[in-house]
Design an enzyme around this catalytic site. Structure first.
Site, PDB file in Angstrom:
ATOM      1  N   GLU A 218       0.887  -1.177   0.000  1.00 36.76           N
ATOM      2  CA  GLU A 218       0.000   0.000   0.000  1.00 36.76           C
ATOM      3  C   GLU A 218       0.916   1.215   0.000  1.00 36.76           C
ATOM      4  O   GLU A 218       1.459   1.590   1.037  1.00 36.76           O
ATOM      5  CB  GLU A 218      -0.884  -0.011   1.258  1.00 36.76           C
ATOM      6  CG  GLU A 218      -1.823  -1.208   1.362  1.00 36.76           C
ATOM      7  CD  GLU A 218      -3.033  -1.089   0.437  1.00 36.76           C
ATOM      8  OE1 GLU A 218      -3.238  -0.021  -0.168  1.00 36.76           O
ATOM      9  OE2 GLU A 218      -3.764  -2.085   0.314  1.00 36.76           O
ATOM     10  N   CYS A 252      -1.778   9.348   2.489  1.00 37.19           N
ATOM     11  CA  CYS A 252      -1.359   8.756   1.213  1.00 37.19           C
ATOM     12  C   CYS A 252      -2.273   9.178   0.078  1.00 37.19           C
ATOM     13  O   CYS A 252      -1.844   9.292  -1.059  1.00 37.19           O
ATOM     14  CB  CYS A 252      -1.347   7.237   1.328  1.00 37.19           C
ATOM     15  SG  CYS A 252      -2.922   6.551   1.855  1.00 37.19           S
TER      16      CYS A 252
HETATM   17  P1  NAD Z   1       8.203   4.637   5.061  1.00 40.78           P
HETATM   18  O1  NAD Z   1       8.228   3.894   3.798  1.00 40.78           O
HETATM   19  O2  NAD Z   1       9.347   5.519   5.382  1.00 40.78           O
HETATM   20  O3  NAD Z   1       8.059   3.674   6.322  1.00 40.78           O
HETATM   21  C1  NAD Z   1       7.033   2.709   6.473  1.00 40.78           C
HETATM   22  C2  NAD Z   1       7.516   1.543   7.309  1.00 40.78           C
HETATM   23  O4  NAD Z   1       8.613   0.950   6.651  1.00 40.78           O
HETATM   24  C3  NAD Z   1       7.998   1.888   8.726  1.00 40.78           C
HETATM   25  O5  NAD Z   1       7.477   0.943   9.644  1.00 40.78           O
HETATM   26  C4  NAD Z   1       9.493   1.742   8.627  1.00 40.78           C
HETATM   27  O6  NAD Z   1      10.064   1.295   9.840  1.00 40.78           O
HETATM   28  C5  NAD Z   1       9.643   0.683   7.577  1.00 40.78           C
HETATM   29  N1  NAD Z   1      10.944   0.687   6.885  1.00 40.78           N
HETATM   30  C6  NAD Z   1      11.850   1.673   6.788  1.00 40.78           C
HETATM   31  N2  NAD Z   1      12.933   1.267   6.080  1.00 40.78           N
HETATM   32  C7  NAD Z   1      12.704  -0.009   5.720  1.00 40.78           C
HETATM   33  C8  NAD Z   1      13.435  -0.989   4.968  1.00 40.78           C
HETATM   34  N3  NAD Z   1      14.619  -0.735   4.437  1.00 40.78           N
HETATM   35  N4  NAD Z   1      12.867  -2.205   4.779  1.00 40.78           N
HETATM   36  C9  NAD Z   1      11.660  -2.480   5.294  1.00 40.78           C
HETATM   37  N5  NAD Z   1      10.935  -1.595   5.995  1.00 40.78           N
HETATM   38  C10 NAD Z   1      11.433  -0.381   6.207  1.00 40.78           C
HETATM   39  O7  NAD Z   1       6.844   5.470   5.007  1.00 40.78           O
HETATM   40  P2  NAD Z   1       6.350   6.579   6.016  1.00 40.78           P
HETATM   41  O8  NAD Z   1       7.171   7.818   5.837  1.00 40.78           O
HETATM   42  O9  NAD Z   1       6.192   6.013   7.380  1.00 40.78           O
HETATM   43  O10 NAD Z   1       4.873   6.851   5.436  1.00 40.78           O
HETATM   44  C11 NAD Z   1       4.627   7.742   4.411  1.00 40.78           C
HETATM   45  C12 NAD Z   1       4.423   7.047   3.090  1.00 40.78           C
HETATM   46  O11 NAD Z   1       3.479   6.016   3.230  1.00 40.78           O
HETATM   47  C13 NAD Z   1       3.873   7.956   2.013  1.00 40.78           C
HETATM   48  O12 NAD Z   1       4.534   7.697   0.807  1.00 40.78           O
HETATM   49  C14 NAD Z   1       2.416   7.549   1.921  1.00 40.78           C
HETATM   50  O13 NAD Z   1       1.820   7.812   0.689  1.00 40.78           O
HETATM   51  C15 NAD Z   1       2.473   6.103   2.226  1.00 40.78           C
HETATM   52  N6  NAD Z   1       1.210   5.624   2.751  1.00 40.78           N
HETATM   53  C16 NAD Z   1       0.437   4.775   1.998  1.00 40.78           C
HETATM   54  C17 NAD Z   1      -0.803   4.359   2.484  1.00 40.78           C
HETATM   55  C18 NAD Z   1      -1.684   3.420   1.700  1.00 40.78           C
HETATM   56  O14 NAD Z   1      -2.576   2.840   2.295  1.00 40.78           O
HETATM   57  N7  NAD Z   1      -1.481   3.239   0.404  1.00 40.78           N
HETATM   58  C19 NAD Z   1      -1.237   4.788   3.723  1.00 40.78           C
HETATM   59  C20 NAD Z   1      -0.420   5.636   4.453  1.00 40.78           C
HETATM   60  C21 NAD Z   1       0.798   6.038   3.970  1.00 40.78           C
END
Ligand code: NAD
Length: 476
Positions: A218, A252
């Site tokens: 997502e 998002c």
């Molecule tokens: P992010 O990708 O930075 O982090 C999300 C998760 O990934 C966190 O739990 C983090 O610990 C983990 N993570 C970080 N590095 C990682 C790695 N190398 N391998 C695996 N996991 C890792 O995202 P964010 O800044 O927390 O959230 C914002 C983003 O999320 C925006 O791009 C937004 O559009 C998206 N988002 C999407 C939805 C949806 O339902 N489609 C909902 C909310 C947010």
């Protein structure tokens, strides 16, 4: 010697999978009980969770948190309970003529996959951990959840509560930063649900690929708003302002940029400004308006605006009470509208994820359609207008994860609609029956009748006339 986080997670996964295997087949009442406990956890601890989210953000309205994270998620759990029996029922399928007459049977059974990993982001930390969990549990799975390191207090409270409401072999939280997240994504789960950025999603899929672990991603993207010539501007302006300012635009699905007919640009911008004034007479001390989550995210947004200004955009800060944002460390940022944007600006290159709204103009709506089609497929797409021909032209010529017509965001709140992206905005979906199926294995079960079907169908050597007849029939 204490176990490393990596091996502790691996141990937990083994324990959950062993418990899952030993308990099979589990009745639907066990699933229902788990979903009910997840709902109770949210309801009974709403205040503590809202406080933690507010502390993590610096400021976030408990009213907002109740709607977006607590009540909305509990309600989704109730929706899962209501539909569980129907979703879980085996489905009879057709067998080719004349096998049915001979007593052959085919069905699909939706069975649990096993242990599902859930990796969640910070922007709706409760909703995006417990939302997928409801459907993961409804489908009969166990779950391990790794929430975001940016909302640390919420993650801690969630982990404590989870240990009170669930045995660790049913649902367990693990906490930690990107390193733990990476190790988590490399565990051999039976399925992995990731919500976060497209860049991290790529890394998650790469790690999961080593285990051939199926993923639901997502992700995010730049969700456009098409303002048609027939749109009710005042209504559209207010709805766009609401969608862009909820959670300070850290959504998002937030409307990322707005495409308007060129002769209506002034009026459309004024309508968004009016919407802000109506809903947020003040911003700085207004609890209804959330802060940007961290200094780093705040600086990034300031950078996006500065970059646009430097490259010639007109910058309009919508600051209803004319407050001084310069001398505060509250990380609050007024809605900032950018006019005259160009593709070389960061604002038109990256997902904004904050209260900044670029505006582009078109003479003919086809220009806007072509522009959207040249870019990554977005998570959401919004059309405002009463012209059904134009609406269908926009919908039929573009591709996006989902659509809301005459508003923004709302399609995600329809529990019965699948929610997910397409291409760079995501893979797979949850919510609706699609979510239940995403977290289930569709197992085909075929029952052969007593009669020798292989011989009858000419599949059995020695091949001869029956085989040739069967091939002729199939090739007709
Ligand atoms: P992010 O990708 O930075 O982090 C999300 C998760 O990934 C966190 O739990 C983090 O610990 C983990 N993570 C970080 N590095 C990682 C790695 N190398 N391998 C695996 N996991 C890792 O995202 P964010 O800044 O927390 O959230 C914002 C983003 O999320 C925006 O791009 C937004 O559009 C998206 N988002 C999407 C939805 C949806 O339902 N489609 C909902 C909310 C947010």
């Amino acid at each position: 010697m204490a176990e490393s986080p990596k091996s502790a997670m691996a141990t937990l996964l083994h324990k959950q999978r062993d418990a899952f295997t030993a308990a099979r087949p589990e009745g639907l009442d066990v699933r229902r009980d788990r979903v009910k406990r997840a709902i109770a956890l949210l309801k009974e601890n709403a205040e503590a969770l809202c406080k933690a989210m507010s502390a993590d953000f610096g400021n976030r309205s408990p009213h907002q948190s109740m709607i977006t994270d607590i009540a909305g998620t509990a309600n989704f759990g109730k929706y899962c309970l209501k539909h569980l029996d129907k979703w879980a029922r085996a489905e009879k399928r057709h067998v080719q003529f004349p096998l049915g007459l001979l007593g052959a049977k085919a069905e699909v059974r939706y069975e649990p996959k096993g242990v599902i990993g859930i990796l969640s982001p910070w922007n709706f930390p409760v909703n995006l951990s417990f939302g997928p969990l409801m459907q993961v549990l409804a489908a009969g799975n166990r779950a391990m959840i790794k929430p975001s390191e940016f909302t640390e207090r919420t993650s801690e409270v969630s982990a404590e509560l989870c240990a009170r409401y669930f045995d660790e072999v049913e649902v367990a939280f693990v906490t930690g930063g990107p390193e733990v997240a990476h190790e988590f994504s490399a565990l051999p789960f039976d399925h992995l649900v990731f919500t976060g950025s497209t860049a991290t999603g790529r890394k998650v899929m790469e790690a999961a690929a080593k285990n051939l672990c199926p993923v639901t991603l997502e992700l995010g993207g730049k969700s456009p708003v098409f303002l048609g010539r027939s749109a009710n501007l005042e209504q559209a302006g207010e709805r766009i302002a609401l969608g862009k300012m909820l959670n300070a635009g850290q959504i998002c699905l937030a409307p990322d940029y707005m495409y308007v007919p060129e002769e209506k640009e002034d009026a459309a911008v004024a309508a968004v400004e009016l919407g802000v004034h109506k809903m947020y007479p003040t911003l700085l001390e207004n609890e209804d308006y959330a802060s940007v989550v961290t200094d780093r995210h705040f600086d990034r947004l300031q950078g996006v605006v500065a970059d646009a200004r430097d490259k010639g955009a007109e910058v309009i800060e919508v600051n209803p009470a004319d407050e001084d944002f310069g001398n505060t460390n509250a990380r609050k940022m007024p809605l900032t509208i950018l006019r005259g944007v160009t593709d070389d600006m960061q604002a038109m290159q990256e997902e904004i994820f904050g209260p900044v709204l670029p505006v582009k103009t078109y003479k003919d709506v086809d220009e806007a359609i072509d522009y959207v089609n040249r870019r990554d497929r977005p998570l959401g797409l919004y059309y405002f207008g009463q012209d059904s021909g134009e609406r269908e032209q926009v919908l039929r010529r573009t591709i996006s994860g989902g659509v809301t017509v005459n508003d923004v965001l709302f399609h995600v709140s329809m529990e019965d609609l699948p929610f997910g992206g397409v291409g760079p905005s995501g893979i797979g979906s949850y919510h609706g029956v699609e979510g239940f199926r995403e977290f289930s294995h569709a197992r085909s079960v075929y029952t052969q009748p007593k009669i020798d079907i292989a011989k009858l169908a000419g599949f059995k050597p020695p091949y001869g006339a029956a085989t040739e007849k069967a091939v002729r029939t199939m090739m007709k």
